[in-house]
Every structure is written in structure tokens, then in C-alpha cells.
Design a protein around this motif. Structure first.
Motif, PDB file in Angstrom:
ATOM      1  N   GLY A  97     -11.392  61.347  51.065  1.00 24.77           N
ATOM      2  CA  GLY A  97     -12.367  60.630  51.281  1.00 24.77           C
ATOM      3  C   GLY A  97     -12.391  59.132  51.428  1.00 24.77           C
ATOM      4  O   GLY A  97     -13.120  58.802  52.655  1.00 24.77           O
ATOM      5  N   TRP A  98     -11.809  58.352  50.773  1.00 21.91           N
ATOM      6  CA  TRP A  98     -11.734  56.950  51.206  1.00 21.91           C
ATOM      7  C   TRP A  98     -10.982  56.635  52.379  1.00 21.91           C
ATOM      8  O   TRP A  98     -11.389  55.824  53.041  1.00 21.91           O
ATOM      9  CB  TRP A  98     -11.212  56.203  49.864  1.00 21.91           C
ATOM     10  CG  TRP A  98     -10.872  54.834  50.196  1.00 21.91           C
ATOM     11  CD1 TRP A  98      -9.724  53.773  50.217  1.00 21.91           C
ATOM     12  CD2 TRP A  98     -12.011  53.766  50.458  1.00 21.91           C
ATOM     13  NE1 TRP A  98     -10.176  52.753  50.510  1.00 21.91           N
ATOM     14  CE2 TRP A  98     -11.468  52.556  50.522  1.00 21.91           C
ATOM     15  CE3 TRP A  98     -13.402  53.952  50.528  1.00 21.91           C
ATOM     16  CZ2 TRP A  98     -12.194  51.455  51.007  1.00 21.91           C
ATOM     17  CZ3 TRP A  98     -14.136  52.780  50.652  1.00 21.91           C
ATOM     18  CH2 TRP A  98     -13.755  51.494  50.902  1.00 21.91           C
ATOM     19  N   PRO A  99      -9.839  57.136  52.441  1.00 17.28           N
ATOM     20  CA  PRO A  99      -9.054  57.034  54.271  1.00 17.28           C
ATOM     21  C   PRO A  99     -10.169  57.339  55.193  1.00 17.28           C
ATOM     22  O   PRO A  99     -10.051  56.883  56.048  1.00 17.28           O
ATOM     23  CB  PRO A  99      -7.742  58.067  53.783  1.00 17.28           C
ATOM     24  CG  PRO A  99      -7.453  58.122  52.484  1.00 17.28           C
ATOM     25  CD  PRO A  99      -9.277  58.129  51.807  1.00 17.28           C
ATOM     26  N   ALA A 100     -11.000  58.480  55.075  1.00 20.89           N
ATOM     27  CA  ALA A 100     -11.582  58.867  55.857  1.00 20.89           C
ATOM     28  C   ALA A 100     -12.727  57.791  56.217  1.00 20.89           C
ATOM     29  O   ALA A 100     -13.078  57.458  57.457  1.00 20.89           O
ATOM     30  CB  ALA A 100     -12.369  60.148  55.694  1.00 20.89           C
ATOM     31  N   ILE A 101     -13.353  57.305  55.243  1.00 18.02           N
ATOM     32  CA  ILE A 101     -14.341  56.308  55.321  1.00 18.02           C
ATOM     33  C   ILE A 101     -13.835  55.145  56.019  1.00 18.02           C
ATOM     34  O   ILE A 101     -14.406  54.325  56.816  1.00 18.02           O
ATOM     35  CB  ILE A 101     -15.021  55.943  54.031  1.00 18.02           C
ATOM     36  CG1 ILE A 101     -15.798  57.060  53.448  1.00 18.02           C
ATOM     37  CG2 ILE A 101     -15.743  54.687  54.060  1.00 18.02           C
ATOM     38  CD1 ILE A 101     -16.036  56.770  52.008  1.00 18.02           C
ATOM     39  N   LYS A 102     -12.618  54.696  55.848  1.00 19.36           N
ATOM     40  CA  LYS A 102     -11.889  53.472  56.345  1.00 19.36           C
ATOM     41  C   LYS A 102     -11.708  53.798  57.718  1.00 19.36           C
ATOM     42  O   LYS A 102     -11.903  53.045  58.671  1.00 19.36           O
ATOM     43  CB  LYS A 102     -10.512  53.373  55.684  1.00 19.36           C
ATOM     44  CG  LYS A 102     -10.905  52.751  54.198  1.00 19.36           C
ATOM     45  CD  LYS A 102      -9.182  52.435  53.473  1.00 19.36           C
ATOM     46  CE  LYS A 102      -8.316  51.438  54.415  1.00 19.36           C
ATOM     47  NZ  LYS A 102      -7.214  51.155  53.689  1.00 19.36           N
TER      48      LYS A 102
END
Length: 203
Positions: A97-102
Motif C-alpha cells: 500500500g505505502w510503496p504504491a502511494i509513493k
């Protein structure tokens, strides 16, 4: 391309979660077809059982599936297998989730929308082929889907030993797949249109 694949993977996982937990479709089937009567339960009781099943599939701390409907050992094993797949999907969302947002923020900052455009095109084409197969013959698609995901025959339920299959008709799964297709194709088409417009604007 890698960023686009990551974001598409996250989107796929989100669609799975939204489909699994979209209960109005089951409510419709229960009350329209009076499914509770098929297993000697009221429709309200059956919906309570359905929510208990969803809780078992969704939450790691719910370790036992305790329903009013009797269930064979093979039936319990199948739902254990489904639970593992659901939890793996949640784990993928949690990790990615977080890598995708970044990555999405990076694409916006660099205006490199092609990273989303190309993977969306490929995925849209592949999904269209799968959807065509499902629409032409959902029964065969349903069987192929289970054979792909499960390495045993526990998903083949006998109504005598696993009456839960009486209240989870194939038509219900077809409707759920239809809802998934609306979410997935809607999202992919939106991504395709938005990224295409961004690319044309930057020319």
C-alpha cells in the motif's frame, strides 16, 4: 512499467476486498429466492450466518468456523483454504500500500503517466478476454477458477453433507463476479482515459 504493475496489483486487491464484503447482493438473493427455507432457517438467521462466514474469512483472530449449518471436514478445509487466500490478499495490500502511494505521487510529480497507461492497456485487454470467457459460459469459468486456485477437490460440495451450498448458488457467484467486473473494468477504464488524456495534453 513496474510502478504501473504495482498500482494495478493494489487496485486488483482492493476490488477483491470490496467484492467479498459487498453484502447487498447476498441480501437480494436471500430474500428474493427465500434461501433460508432451503436450510430450515429464517432469512434473517441465514444472513447472520453469512456475516459469521465473512468474519471467519476476513479476520485472522477468528480461527473457528461455527455455523448452524452442518459441514463436512472437506467443506471446512475448503473454507480454510479460502481464508488463507483472503488473508494473503490483505497482506499484499498491507505490504504494498505505502510503496504504491509513493509511486503514484512520483508519477504525478514527474508527469510520467505512461507508467500507468501501458500496464493498464495490457491488463484491460487480458481482463476483457477473461470476462468474455466468463460471460459465454460462467459454469466452465467457475470450475476453471477453482481448479486454478485450489489443488484439491474440497470445493466440490455435496448438499447432503454441506447444505451451505444450497444457500450459495452459482447464480450468486455470477452476480458477485459481475460486481467485481464493474469495479475492475470501471477503474481500469478510468485509469486508461485519465492517463491517455494526460499524455495527449503533454504532447
Amino acid at each position: 512499467m513496474a510502478a504501473g504493475n504495482l498500482l494495478n496489483g493494489i487496485f486488483l486487491s482492493c476490488c477483491i476486498v470490496l467484492t467479498l464484503n459487498f453484502t447487498p447482493i447476498y441480501y437480494y438473493f436471500v430474500y428474493h429466492y427465500h434461501l433460508g427455507a432451503k436450510v430450515d432457517l429464517s432469512n434473517r438467521q441465514l444472513i447472520t450466518q453469512y456475516h459469521q462466514l465473512l468474519a471467519y474469512l476476513n479476520f485472522p483472530w477468528v480461527t473457528d468456523l461455527k455455523l448452524k449449518l452442518k459441514m463436512s471436514t472437506d467443506g471446512l478445509i475448503h473454507f480454510q483454504d479460502v481464508k488463507k487466500l483472503v488473508l494473503i490478499n490483505y497482506l499484499c495490500l498491507l505490504i504494498s500500500g505505502w510503496p504504491a502511494i509513493k509511486k503514484l505521487r512520483q508519477i504525478q510529480r514527474l508527469d510520467s503517466w505512461w507508467q500507468l497507461y501501458l500496464p493498464s492497456c495490457y491488463l484491460l485487454a487480458a481482463a476483457a478476454i477473461i470476462l468474455t470467457f466468463a460471460v459465454l459460459d460462467f459454469s466452465d469459468f467457475f470450475i476453471a477458477f477453482h481448479q486454478l486456485l485450489f489443488r484439491n477437490q474440497d470445493w466440490i460440495f455435496d448438499p447432503q453433507t454441506d447444505p451451505i451450498i444450497k444457500v450459495l448458488p452459482e447464480s450468486f457467484f455470477a452476480a458477485m463476479f459481475g460486481w467485481f467486473a464493474i469495479l475492475f473494468f470501471g477503474g481500469l477504464l478510468s485509469c486508461f482515459i485519465i492517463t491517455r488524456n494526460k499524455l495527449l495534453k503533454n504532447k
